[in-house]
Design an enzyme around this catalytic site. Structure first.
Site, PDB file in Angstrom:
ATOM      1  N   SER A  67       0.793  -1.237   0.000  1.00 34.32           N
ATOM      2  CA  SER A  67       0.000   0.000   0.000  1.00 34.32           C
ATOM      3  C   SER A  67       0.821   1.282   0.000  1.00 34.32           C
ATOM      4  CB  SER A  67      -0.945   0.014   1.198  1.00 34.32           C
ATOM      5  OG  SER A  67      -1.951  -0.942   1.003  1.00 34.32           O
ATOM      6  N   LYS A  70       0.309   3.417  -2.949  1.00 29.15           N
ATOM      7  CA  LYS A  70      -0.880   4.273  -3.066  1.00 29.15           C
ATOM      8  C   LYS A  70      -0.545   5.762  -2.986  1.00 29.15           C
ATOM      9  CE  LYS A  70      -3.606   0.423  -1.323  1.00 29.15           C
ATOM     10  NZ  LYS A  70      -4.329  -0.181  -0.186  1.00 29.15           N
ATOM     11  N   TYR A 194      -4.173  -2.770 -10.007  1.00 30.01           N
ATOM     12  CA  TYR A 194      -4.021  -2.563  -8.556  1.00 30.01           C
ATOM     13  C   TYR A 194      -3.085  -3.616  -7.935  1.00 30.01           C
ATOM     14  CZ  TYR A 194      -5.237  -2.597  -3.593  1.00 30.01           C
ATOM     15  OH  TYR A 194      -5.161  -2.605  -2.218  1.00 30.01           O
ATOM     16  N   TYR A 246      -4.502   3.606   8.204  1.00 31.43           N
ATOM     17  CA  TYR A 246      -5.834   3.019   8.437  1.00 31.43           C
ATOM     18  C   TYR A 246      -6.348   3.375   9.832  1.00 31.43           C
ATOM     19  CZ  TYR A 246      -3.597   0.609   4.654  1.00 31.43           C
ATOM     20  OH  TYR A 246      -2.901   0.360   3.522  1.00 31.43           O
ATOM     21  N   VAL A 264       1.324  -3.644   3.835  1.00 34.50           N
ATOM     22  CA  VAL A 264       1.370  -4.925   4.554  1.00 34.50           C
ATOM     23  C   VAL A 264       2.639  -5.731   4.290  1.00 34.50           C
ATOM     24  CG1 VAL A 264      -1.097  -5.321   4.983  1.00 34.50           C
ATOM     25  CG2 VAL A 264      -0.087  -6.071   2.825  1.00 34.50           C
TER      26      VAL A 264
HETATM   27  N1  GLN Z   1      -2.333  -5.362  -1.814  1.00 37.37           N
HETATM   28  C1  GLN Z   1      -2.798  -5.301  -0.446  1.00 37.37           C
HETATM   29  C2  GLN Z   1      -4.288  -5.524  -0.381  1.00 37.37           C
HETATM   30  O1  GLN Z   1      -4.968  -5.064  -1.234  1.00 37.37           O
HETATM   31  C3  GLN Z   1      -2.428  -3.976   0.122  1.00 37.37           C
HETATM   32  C4  GLN Z   1      -2.931  -3.783   1.545  1.00 37.37           C
HETATM   33  C5  GLN Z   1      -1.975  -3.029   2.399  1.00 37.37           C
HETATM   34  O2  GLN Z   1      -0.789  -2.922   2.137  1.00 37.37           O
HETATM   35  N2  GLN Z   1      -2.484  -2.563   3.504  1.00 37.37           N
HETATM   36  O3  GLN Z   1      -4.792  -6.167   0.495  1.00 37.37           O
END
Ligand code: GLN
Length: 312
Positions: A67, A70, A194, A246, A264
């Site tokens: 993420s 993003k 994505y 988050y 993650v």
């Molecule tokens: N690719 C992961 C997902 O969509 C990214 C989530 C994350 O890094 N928090 O679940």
């Protein structure tokens, strides 16, 4: 003001302390390929606004940025459609887990912010419109390589394939948004882009380089080009600060005091405006899916260097 020697000492102290800790959190397992990563890894890299690089631990080992990507897709989508983006996605903290679906129903398919999964999928859809998936992905990758001054950055296809096989929640989120007309492109194409941009692999050194523009009013320090205007960089930083972790975003602001974005894979990109760009990696996560030691390391760093944006 912290000088070069202070920063060097802080990086080496943090790396030493983090290596020795046993409370490392748990690696993500819902993407099977991420479960194979060594929980003992740790890296920290800083690029200051003069271009000095300070790196410690496994700072040249590539990891899955997940993420953290993003931040770059948000920047690209804002460049493409400007403030119209905010009709497709909000900019309020969610207070819910990154893959939550409940909020989407209450808010009629408009995701709370661009960093929860639903929001990032909507942002990816904006980038994809008018392009083929390969072109959109190429654009994202080229942008990150340009920001980092590093043409070797690439996608880990095994991670992308792993998530493509198991990303059922993201499929649900995307279909749900599609039913409200929030996504323009076929769900499987948007998700393909994505999953692949989440699977970009970078080292802490490369990630800290890629974040430099956010610490420097939107300016790319080596080319002198404005990647984004200063006002936009400020706003991207604001969204990172309020939404980048988050349901752990308040805690991150409280403890670290910097705009930051986690993934993650255990990476965090943090920005100290006017001071430097910081990347940290420790694959063990806390309950909110944020790197456990990564947050502790950044807390130590801002405390010792006085780099919190709330320090006078
Ligand atoms: N690719 C992961 C997902 O969509 C990214 C989530 C994350 O890094 N928090 O679940």
């Amino acid at each position: 003001m912290a000088g070069k020697a202070d920063i060097e000492r802080v990086v080496s102290d943090i790396c030493g302390e983090m290596r020795a800790r046993s409370d490392r959190g748990e690696v993500a397992t819902y993407i099977p390929e991420l479960a194979r990563v060594d929980v003992g890894a740790f890296a920290l890299a800083i690029v200051d606004t003069e271009g000095n690089v300070y790196a410690g631990g496994d700072s040249d080992t590539p990891f899955s940025i997940q993420s953290v990507s993003k931040v770059f897709t948000l920047t690209l989508a804002l460049g493409k459609v400007g403030d119209h983006l905010w009709r497709r996605v909000g900019r309020e903290p969610s207070g819910s887990p990154f893959n939550s679906i409940v909020q989407l129903e209450y808010e009629r398919g408009i995701p709370r912010n661009p960093f929860i999964n639903a929001g990032a999928i909507a942002v990816t859809d904006v980038i994809l419109s008018g392009h083929r998936p390969k072109e959109a992905l190429g654009e994202i990758l080229r942008f990150i390589r340009f920001l980092a001054d590093d043409a070797s950055i690439s996608i880990d296809e095994a991670v992308a394939a792993s998530e493509q096989r198991t990303g059922f929640r993201n499929v649900a989120l995307a279909n749900y948004m599609k039913s409200f007309g929030v996504l323009e492109n076929p769900v499987e194409l948007t998700l393909g882009v994505y999953f692949h941009h989440c699977a970009i692999a970078m080292s802490c050194r490369q990630l800290a380089m890629a974040g430099r523009f956010l610490a420097q009013n939107g300016r790319h320090p080596t080319t002198g080009q404005q990647v984004v205007l200063a006002g936009r960089a400020r706003r991207i930083n604001a969204v990172m600060m309020t939404c980048g972790h988050y349901d752990g975003s308040g805690e991150f602001a409280f403890r670290v005091g910097l705009p930051g974005k986690s993934g993650v894979g255990g990476g965090i990109l943090a920005v100290a405006p006017g001071k430097g760009s910081i990347a940290v990696w420790s694959p063990g996560l806390d309950a909110s899916g944020n790197s456990r030691l990564g947050q502790i390391a950044l807390e130590m760093l801002t405390k010792r260097l006085g780099w919190s944006i709330f320090s006078a």
